[in-house]
Design a protein around this motif. Sequence first.
Motif, PDB file in Angstrom:
ATOM      1  N   THR A 246       0.883  -1.222   0.119  1.00 33.25           N
ATOM      2  CA  THR A 246       0.094   0.036   0.107  1.00 33.25           C
ATOM      3  C   THR A 246       0.871   1.323   0.049  1.00 33.25           C
ATOM      4  O   THR A 246       2.055   1.230   0.261  1.00 33.25           O
ATOM      5  CB  THR A 246      -0.901   0.051   1.018  1.00 33.25           C
ATOM      6  OG1 THR A 246      -0.153  -0.072   2.127  1.00 33.25           O
ATOM      7  CG2 THR A 246      -2.076  -0.970   1.139  1.00 33.25           C
ATOM      8  N   CYS A 247       0.411   2.409  -0.655  1.00 27.84           N
ATOM      9  CA  CYS A 247       1.286   3.641  -0.543  1.00 27.84           C
ATOM     10  C   CYS A 247       1.396   3.975   0.804  1.00 27.84           C
ATOM     11  O   CYS A 247       0.422   4.165   1.785  1.00 27.84           O
ATOM     12  CB  CYS A 247       0.212   4.620  -1.370  1.00 27.84           C
ATOM     13  SG  CYS A 247       0.963   6.417  -1.372  1.00 27.84           S
ATOM     14  N   PRO A 248       2.716   4.461   1.221  1.00 30.82           N
ATOM     15  CA  PRO A 248       2.974   5.106   2.589  1.00 30.82           C
ATOM     16  C   PRO A 248       2.290   6.255   2.762  1.00 30.82           C
ATOM     17  O   PRO A 248       2.239   6.724   3.858  1.00 30.82           O
ATOM     18  CB  PRO A 248       4.390   5.117   2.647  1.00 30.82           C
ATOM     19  CG  PRO A 248       4.861   4.830   1.018  1.00 30.82           C
ATOM     20  CD  PRO A 248       3.909   4.358   0.277  1.00 30.82           C
ATOM     21  N   ASN A 249       1.841   6.813   1.664  1.00 29.07           N
ATOM     22  CA  ASN A 249       1.062   8.433   1.719  1.00 29.07           C
ATOM     23  C   ASN A 249      -0.248   8.276   1.960  1.00 29.07           C
ATOM     24  O   ASN A 249      -0.590   8.908   2.849  1.00 29.07           O
ATOM     25  CB  ASN A 249       1.368   9.439   0.561  1.00 29.07           C
ATOM     26  CG  ASN A 249       2.811   9.460   0.475  1.00 29.07           C
ATOM     27  OD1 ASN A 249       3.481   9.467   1.516  1.00 29.07           O
ATOM     28  ND2 ASN A 249       3.225   9.731  -0.744  1.00 29.07           N
ATOM     29  N   CYS A 250      -0.865   7.739   1.219  1.00 31.52           N
ATOM     30  CA  CYS A 250      -2.437   7.547   1.280  1.00 31.52           C
ATOM     31  C   CYS A 250      -3.037   6.149   1.707  1.00 31.52           C
ATOM     32  O   CYS A 250      -4.308   6.073   1.914  1.00 31.52           O
ATOM     33  CB  CYS A 250      -2.965   8.154  -0.072  1.00 31.52           C
ATOM     34  SG  CYS A 250      -3.086   6.884  -1.397  1.00 31.52           S
ATOM     35  N   GLY A 251      -2.464   5.154   1.566  1.00 32.16           N
ATOM     36  CA  GLY A 251      -2.858   4.102   1.924  1.00 32.16           C
ATOM     37  C   GLY A 251      -3.508   3.142   0.929  1.00 32.16           C
ATOM     38  O   GLY A 251      -4.145   1.919   1.117  1.00 32.16           O
ATOM     39  N   TYR A 266       3.320   2.045  -9.204  1.00 33.40           N
ATOM     40  CA  TYR A 266       2.844   3.508  -8.621  1.00 33.40           C
ATOM     41  C   TYR A 266       1.677   3.674  -7.761  1.00 33.40           C
ATOM     42  O   TYR A 266       1.009   2.515  -7.691  1.00 33.40           O
ATOM     43  CB  TYR A 266       2.822   4.239  -9.860  1.00 33.40           C
ATOM     44  CG  TYR A 266       1.541   3.979 -10.554  1.00 33.40           C
ATOM     45  CD1 TYR A 266       1.585   2.942 -11.454  1.00 33.40           C
ATOM     46  CD2 TYR A 266       0.271   5.088 -10.614  1.00 33.40           C
ATOM     47  CE1 TYR A 266       0.290   2.600 -12.276  1.00 33.40           C
ATOM     48  CE2 TYR A 266      -0.642   4.909 -11.527  1.00 33.40           C
ATOM     49  CZ  TYR A 266      -0.722   3.784 -12.127  1.00 33.40           C
ATOM     50  OH  TYR A 266      -2.108   3.200 -12.711  1.00 33.40           O
ATOM     51  N   CYS A 267       1.439   4.875  -7.381  1.00 36.02           N
ATOM     52  CA  CYS A 267       0.135   4.818  -6.540  1.00 36.02           C
ATOM     53  C   CYS A 267      -0.696   5.504  -7.378  1.00 36.02           C
ATOM     54  O   CYS A 267      -0.679   6.556  -7.833  1.00 36.02           O
ATOM     55  CB  CYS A 267       0.467   5.525  -5.424  1.00 36.02           C
ATOM     56  SG  CYS A 267      -1.018   6.030  -4.546  1.00 36.02           S
ATOM     57  N   PRO A 268      -2.009   4.956  -7.705  1.00 37.22           N
ATOM     58  CA  PRO A 268      -2.910   5.525  -8.452  1.00 37.22           C
ATOM     59  C   PRO A 268      -3.570   6.860  -8.113  1.00 37.22           C
ATOM     60  O   PRO A 268      -4.221   7.455  -8.753  1.00 37.22           O
ATOM     61  CB  PRO A 268      -4.007   4.334  -8.716  1.00 37.22           C
ATOM     62  CG  PRO A 268      -3.781   3.573  -7.787  1.00 37.22           C
ATOM     63  CD  PRO A 268      -2.478   3.498  -7.206  1.00 37.22           C
ATOM     64  N   HIS A 269      -3.621   6.986  -6.777  1.00 39.83           N
ATOM     65  CA  HIS A 269      -4.297   8.044  -6.043  1.00 39.83           C
ATOM     66  C   HIS A 269      -3.109   9.181  -5.952  1.00 39.83           C
ATOM     67  O   HIS A 269      -3.643  10.203  -6.347  1.00 39.83           O
ATOM     68  CB  HIS A 269      -4.730   7.629  -4.579  1.00 39.83           C
ATOM     69  CG  HIS A 269      -5.358   8.586  -3.890  1.00 39.83           C
ATOM     70  ND1 HIS A 269      -6.161   9.532  -4.364  1.00 39.83           N
ATOM     71  CD2 HIS A 269      -4.976   9.224  -2.811  1.00 39.83           C
ATOM     72  CE1 HIS A 269      -6.612  10.411  -3.698  1.00 39.83           C
ATOM     73  NE2 HIS A 269      -5.907  10.383  -2.561  1.00 39.83           N
ATOM     74  N   CYS A 270      -2.159   9.132  -5.765  1.00 48.28           N
ATOM     75  CA  CYS A 270      -1.138   9.961  -5.589  1.00 48.28           C
ATOM     76  C   CYS A 270      -0.357  10.643  -6.714  1.00 48.28           C
ATOM     77  O   CYS A 270       0.101  11.593  -7.117  1.00 48.28           O
ATOM     78  CB  CYS A 270      -0.135   9.783  -4.640  1.00 48.28           C
ATOM     79  SG  CYS A 270      -0.406   9.416  -3.082  1.00 48.28           S
ATOM     80  N   GLN A 271      -0.457   9.778  -7.844  1.00 44.98           N
ATOM     81  CA  GLN A 271       0.396  10.033  -9.059  1.00 44.98           C
ATOM     82  C   GLN A 271      -0.625  10.043 -10.113  1.00 44.98           C
ATOM     83  O   GLN A 271      -1.081   8.905 -10.750  1.00 44.98           O
ATOM     84  CB  GLN A 271       1.309   8.991  -9.303  1.00 44.98           C
ATOM     85  CG  GLN A 271       2.552   9.040  -8.487  1.00 44.98           C
ATOM     86  CD  GLN A 271       3.525   7.802  -8.369  1.00 44.98           C
ATOM     87  OE1 GLN A 271       3.171   6.852  -7.703  1.00 44.98           O
ATOM     88  NE2 GLN A 271       4.285   7.884  -9.441  1.00 44.98           N
TER      89      GLN A 271
HETATM   90 ZN    ZN Z   1      -1.067   7.317  -2.794  1.00 43.01          ZN
END
Ligand code: ZN
Length: 461
Positions: A246-251, A266-271
Amino acid sequence: MPELPEVETVKNILKEMTLGKKIKSVDVLRKQTIEGDADLFASSLIGETFSDFGRVGKFIIFFLTNNKVMISHLRMEGKYFLKDEKEKLTKHDLVVFHFTDGTKLIYNDTRRFGRIKLSSIEDYMKEEPLSKVGPDPFMMKDSKILEKAFKNKSIAIKTALLDQSIMSGLGNIYVDEVLFATKVHPETPAKLVSKKQLNEIWKASIDVLSNAIKAGGSTIKSYHPKQGISGNFQVNLKVYGKKDGTCPNCGCKLRKIFVNGRGTTYCPHCQKNPAIPTLIGVTGPIGTGKSTVTKYLEKHGYFAINTDEIVHILYKEKSIQNDIKKFIPNLKIKGSDIDRDFLRSYLIKNPNKKKRLEKYIHAKVVEQVEKLVKVSKKPCVIEAPLLFESGLDLICDKIIYVDAKKDTQIKHLESRKSDVKSSLELNKNYNTSNKKKATHIIINDKDVANLYKQVDSIFCK
Ligand SMILES: [Zn+2]
């Protein structure tokens, strides 16, 4: 394949172990490993001493006496071993440097892709391969090189950053880390990455690489020559190789895709990729006016994605039905579709299975929505009461939460001839705490003109 930090570490270890050693003779056991004449290579090195070590991109530079320079690239599996003369050679030892002090440096390569070349202090930067290697982030003063090179490039930013002739040093591992750190989607066309972002990419490259070099540095102390200097050290990675993480920023769950054939996480939410149309999520309890907001956006050029329709289509797919049968073995099929009446009554009786099915189908819906947005020529809007529960919130660029007083809800439901009582009952269980996760909140207690005005104000901003 070792990346810049690992090569830097290998270079440092080589320096510590072999600096000042004088070459007695050289055995080239596989001629193809040497670029140019292998015999000349071997004879030219006799009597020379390793006087210093350097690195250009992922090339290790051995500086020798008499202005001679040796360039080595490890490629996939290249390794250096320092051993005593009396130790026997092994199968994949390809080049051996015998020293006057009774030790030998062995170049070993199971995949045999590594190359070694002899040059001179005057020429080594002017001729291939180094003439084609761009500066690494540490050598750059700013990100102007990237700006200039990417200005008209439509290729994915990841591919552009892997091109060692522009900026060297980022390989498949660290490019993912840098793009994650700077919140740039790896498939973003290079020309759409802003100057500000390119500057951040350059700075993040220095950060990510120097952290990895530091991590490699600590392995020098514990290094044992018998293990060989391969440069494959464990570094603290946030996204690379963590497709199930999981993304360390947003989960949000990280995703793995292929960019120009290279595995990419990659993170589909942050990027977010600016080349893909925006997606607006509209959510809120029943009877608040979500549909009115959605229709208004549709009238203004948005493409409305209907999740019910997506579920409808998914349920007709044989592979989906088979997946569901894994946890609802007695699932009834009517024609080519799932028997909805059966499913409804089954799920009421089996709340655990209901949760399981929701989890499964929500993930499939998110996948389909992403596909639709990607091919859409227009910005998109999606109306979903369970936007947050389904995970759709993570792929939305903006989320509008529509709220209204109970009186207003009743008024709306009555005008729609909906079942007021059961709708209000459903709203009782509605998770209103998600409201704070929305990027915009609309309170729809006045007339429709006021509602439109509130929507307009979101998009004027
Ligand atoms: Zn993220």
